[in-house]
Design a protein around this motif. Sequence first.
Motif, PDB file in Angstrom:
ATOM      1  N   SER A  83      -6.092   6.317  12.125  1.00 16.22           N
ATOM      2  CA  SER A  83      -5.850   5.378  10.998  1.00 16.22           C
ATOM      3  C   SER A  83      -6.048   6.182   9.571  1.00 16.22           C
ATOM      4  O   SER A  83      -6.572   6.743   9.634  1.00 16.22           O
ATOM      5  N   PHE A  84      -4.969   5.651   8.902  1.00 17.19           N
ATOM      6  CA  PHE A  84      -5.076   6.260   7.527  1.00 17.19           C
ATOM      7  C   PHE A  84      -4.399   5.237   6.564  1.00 17.19           C
ATOM      8  O   PHE A  84      -3.584   4.500   6.791  1.00 17.19           O
ATOM      9  N   PRO A  85      -4.752   5.568   4.962  1.00 19.75           N
ATOM     10  CA  PRO A  85      -4.137   4.564   4.133  1.00 19.75           C
ATOM     11  C   PRO A  85      -2.477   5.430   4.110  1.00 19.75           C
ATOM     12  O   PRO A  85      -2.484   6.237   3.784  1.00 19.75           O
ATOM     13  N   ASN A  86      -1.721   4.379   3.616  1.00 18.19           N
ATOM     14  CA  ASN A  86      -0.096   4.595   3.505  1.00 18.19           C
ATOM     15  C   ASN A  86       0.096   4.533   2.047  1.00 18.19           C
ATOM     16  O   ASN A  86      -0.052   3.833   1.317  1.00 18.19           O
ATOM     17  N   PHE A  87       0.591   6.030   1.752  1.00 17.28           N
ATOM     18  CA  PHE A  87       0.798   6.299   0.696  1.00 17.28           C
ATOM     19  C   PHE A  87       2.201   5.839   0.089  1.00 17.28           C
ATOM     20  O   PHE A  87       2.670   6.021  -0.988  1.00 17.28           O
ATOM     21  N   GLY A  88       3.045   5.236   1.166  1.00 21.27           N
ATOM     22  CA  GLY A  88       4.307   4.667   1.139  1.00 21.27           C
ATOM     23  C   GLY A  88       4.377   3.121   0.379  1.00 21.27           C
ATOM     24  O   GLY A  88       5.358   2.678   0.232  1.00 21.27           O
ATOM     25  N   HIS A  89       3.068   2.618   0.225  1.00 23.31           N
ATOM     26  CA  HIS A  89       3.006   1.241  -0.069  1.00 23.31           C
ATOM     27  C   HIS A  89       3.729   0.839  -1.167  1.00 23.31           C
ATOM     28  O   HIS A  89       3.762   1.690  -2.244  1.00 23.31           O
ATOM     29  N   PHE A 127      -8.266  13.736  -9.873  1.00 20.61           N
ATOM     30  CA  PHE A 127      -9.247  14.782 -10.047  1.00 20.61           C
ATOM     31  C   PHE A 127     -10.693  14.984  -9.370  1.00 20.61           C
ATOM     32  O   PHE A 127     -11.330  15.719  -9.069  1.00 20.61           O
ATOM     33  N   GLU A 128     -10.790  13.713  -8.599  1.00 17.77           N
ATOM     34  CA  GLU A 128     -12.123  13.744  -8.012  1.00 17.77           C
ATOM     35  C   GLU A 128     -11.702  12.910  -6.571  1.00 17.77           C
ATOM     36  O   GLU A 128     -12.754  12.596  -5.921  1.00 17.77           O
ATOM     37  N   THR A 129     -10.632  12.646  -6.227  1.00 13.88           N
ATOM     38  CA  THR A 129     -10.569  12.090  -4.892  1.00 13.88           C
ATOM     39  C   THR A 129     -10.651  12.907  -3.713  1.00 13.88           C
ATOM     40  O   THR A 129     -10.357  14.336  -3.900  1.00 13.88           O
ATOM     41  N   PRO A 130     -11.234  12.487  -2.772  1.00 14.75           N
ATOM     42  CA  PRO A 130     -11.483  13.440  -1.496  1.00 14.75           C
ATOM     43  C   PRO A 130     -10.177  13.412  -0.670  1.00 14.75           C
ATOM     44  O   PRO A 130     -10.105  14.104   0.222  1.00 14.75           O
ATOM     45  N   ASN A 131      -9.105  12.543  -1.083  1.00 17.38           N
ATOM     46  CA  ASN A 131      -7.988  12.228  -0.351  1.00 17.38           C
ATOM     47  C   ASN A 131      -6.953  13.411  -0.597  1.00 17.38           C
ATOM     48  O   ASN A 131      -6.165  13.197  -1.547  1.00 17.38           O
ATOM     49  N   ILE A 132      -7.132  14.495   0.133  1.00 14.89           N
ATOM     50  CA  ILE A 132      -6.114  15.719  -0.474  1.00 14.89           C
ATOM     51  C   ILE A 132      -4.920  15.760   0.188  1.00 14.89           C
ATOM     52  O   ILE A 132      -4.055  16.508  -0.265  1.00 14.89           O
ATOM     53  N   HIS A 133      -4.723  14.999   1.374  1.00 15.07           N
ATOM     54  CA  HIS A 133      -3.458  15.089   1.980  1.00 15.07           C
ATOM     55  C   HIS A 133      -2.893  13.697   2.354  1.00 15.07           C
ATOM     56  O   HIS A 133      -3.151  13.193   3.545  1.00 15.07           O
ATOM     57  N   PRO A 134      -2.629  12.710   1.301  1.00 14.01           N
ATOM     58  CA  PRO A 134      -1.898  11.513   1.465  1.00 14.01           C
ATOM     59  C   PRO A 134      -0.488  11.655   2.153  1.00 14.01           C
ATOM     60  O   PRO A 134       0.057  12.699   2.099  1.00 14.01           O
ATOM     61  N   CYS A 135      -0.330  10.699   3.009  1.00 13.76           N
ATOM     62  CA  CYS A 135       1.006  10.714   3.649  1.00 13.76           C
ATOM     63  C   CYS A 135       1.355   9.215   3.872  1.00 13.76           C
ATOM     64  O   CYS A 135       0.683   8.385   3.509  1.00 13.76           O
ATOM     65  N   THR A 136       2.577   8.968   4.150  1.00 11.81           N
ATOM     66  CA  THR A 136       2.978   7.997   4.421  1.00 11.81           C
ATOM     67  C   THR A 136       3.475   7.542   6.042  1.00 11.81           C
ATOM     68  O   THR A 136       3.161   8.534   6.784  1.00 11.81           O
ATOM     69  N   ASN A 177       6.298   0.505   6.318  1.00 10.65           N
ATOM     70  CA  ASN A 177       5.901   1.747   5.337  1.00 10.65           C
ATOM     71  C   ASN A 177       5.971   1.207   3.956  1.00 10.65           C
ATOM     72  O   ASN A 177       5.451   1.791   2.966  1.00 10.65           O
ATOM     73  N   VAL A 178       6.540   0.022   3.651  1.00  9.43           N
ATOM     74  CA  VAL A 178       6.710  -0.501   2.413  1.00  9.43           C
ATOM     75  C   VAL A 178       5.563  -1.528   2.091  1.00  9.43           C
ATOM     76  O   VAL A 178       4.895  -1.400   1.148  1.00  9.43           O
ATOM     77  N   PHE A 179       5.173  -2.208   2.990  1.00 12.59           N
ATOM     78  CA  PHE A 179       4.274  -3.302   2.947  1.00 12.59           C
ATOM     79  C   PHE A 179       3.001  -3.140   3.527  1.00 12.59           C
ATOM     80  O   PHE A 179       1.959  -3.744   3.275  1.00 12.59           O
ATOM     81  N   GLY A 180       2.807  -2.065   4.559  1.00  5.51           N
ATOM     82  CA  GLY A 180       1.276  -1.851   5.005  1.00  5.51           C
ATOM     83  C   GLY A 180       0.483  -1.028   4.181  1.00  5.51           C
ATOM     84  O   GLY A 180       0.858   0.237   3.634  1.00  5.51           O
ATOM     85  N   GLU A 181      -0.861  -1.512   4.003  1.00  2.00           N
ATOM     86  CA  GLU A 181      -1.628  -0.787   3.203  1.00  2.00           C
ATOM     87  C   GLU A 181      -2.438   0.529   3.992  1.00  2.00           C
ATOM     88  O   GLU A 181      -2.844   1.558   3.381  1.00  2.00           O
TER      89      GLU A 181
END
Lengths: 199, 384
Positions: free
Chosen positions: A109-115, A139-148, A186-190
């Motif tokens: 599971s992962f957060p959707n950057f396409g929201h 500058f301080e997020t651990p989320n270095i590889h966001p994806c949709t 991909n548009v509405f899922g968080e």
Amino acid sequence: MRLDLALIADMIAPSSRVLDIGCGDGGLIEHLSRTRGCDARGIELDMAEVTRAIAHGLPVMHGDADHDLAQYPDAAFDYVVLSRTLQAVERPREVLRQMLRIGTRALVSFPNFGHWQVRLQLLRTGRMPMTATWNRPWFETPNIHPCTLLDFRALCADEHYVVERWLAIDEAGRRSPWRRSLWLANVFGEQALFLLRKA
Amino acid sequence: MDRLPADIAHEAAHFPEPLPLECGLTLPGFTLAYRTHGRLNADRSNAILVCHALTGDQYVAETHPITGKPGWWEAVVGPGRAIDTEQYFVICSNVLGGCMGSTGPASPRADGTLWGTDFPPVTIGDMVQAQARLVSRLGIGRLFSVIGGSMGGMQVLEWAARFPERVFSAIPIATAAHHSAQNIAFNEVSRQAIFGDPHFHAGRYRDHDEIPARGLAVARMMAHITYLSEAALTRKFGRRTRAQGPAAGRTLFDEMFEVESYLRHQGSSFVRRFDANSYLTITRAMDWFDLAADHDGDLARAFHGSRTRFCLISFTSDWLFPTAQLRAVARALNRAAANVSFVEIETDRGHDAFLLDEPDFHRTVSGFLKGCGEQQRKEENVLS
């Protein structure tokens, strides 16, 4: 237990061998071993969480997705779980490969950057989006590889993984209604949840 | 002149059958001194073997008969403690080669003379073989857990590798699968201090009614530093000094640092309870310990197919057995697909942290044992 973890637990067959990467205080493995008869183990990076989990009687080891999966033998587990962590690892593709080497199935599971909120904020303000899900400054997020969701599906296709199931989830971990169309999800899922196996 | 402590009768079990050693020699029978705490339950499923470190002994949870000090692990073993003697039957034996009642260089052989330097070079594996006979003698097939720190942790790993079916769970603490070059180096300095004492007489000091007290004390002082950390020493002593007599300040050593005085005390109290030849024998056993080498260089093979549940515990400030060494064991256990928990406890008290009041450490041990207890009951229910 977090709602998204309950959704993950529902996808795991009873009496399975499970590895939960980034297991936190071990909520999921406790649920799986105490109510589903699973042999469930965890890996966690935060030492305080590791201590809490072991002190709670759960088999958890200190380690991380990038460095500790390579140690396990092939097919050691029926399921390998990585929840809300893929975007924070150093090499997501390698981590997925390892997960599907040591496990028959992977639950990711992962957060959707396409929201839509993410898209809209970037478009409107020209700044990195800050939402309930993406809530740390760049500058301080651990989320270095966001994806949709679509990015993730494309990677799965590249790697020849079979998507057995997928779900879009809202921030609270509830299943969202976008079940048929990945494009709408991909548009509405968080958050997204994928059940994968090798082809 | 320093004398040996008067012989105290230690509770012990004698084993008349010969014990073949890894060096090729055979001990014609042996004795293990041991103590137990708590009660063995009806189905003999609650026994825990505690393995002591280099200078420890069987007096784990009671006043020591020679020093009069509390047991070395009273912080952890006792009623209501992490290893709860109201719940578990705890066994602790003095290792083979030790000097607190078990067969070793300080004990007599068949002809009545002391073994002394003729005592064969025993290994961690030999110590474990001897303990296994004791456990069988006590009527216990499978131990609920084997637990130990430092050299005790080496024995835990050896137990798990040698008798996987007899070890339901294992807690190796502040230890490693082999002694590093640095550890061997420290041991060598300790040994040279003993060899250099004129009262050592090539190990035959008892024939001269003497002991190499000075050398053994220096060995202990040096080793003791490796058990602590810079932060712990600074907190405890800093640069504080104390005067030595009325001429303070006029000569080089009228005044001494408190840390010096502390180490001297550690050294001088140690020689009253420990035999120099035993120290040599046991440090050598630690140096030769290399579990991977015993399994074709692959540590994972030592644990292949193991069903033992492991809990590995290290400490952040332990520079004698750094976390990286225990992490290597954790990874080998992963390669063997074993069930392993692994945690590094945050503390600035160095290697000795495993002997001290460290709440996170104690919570980890008791929680892990509780989880193992649940698992054991589950497996028994499946069988019955």
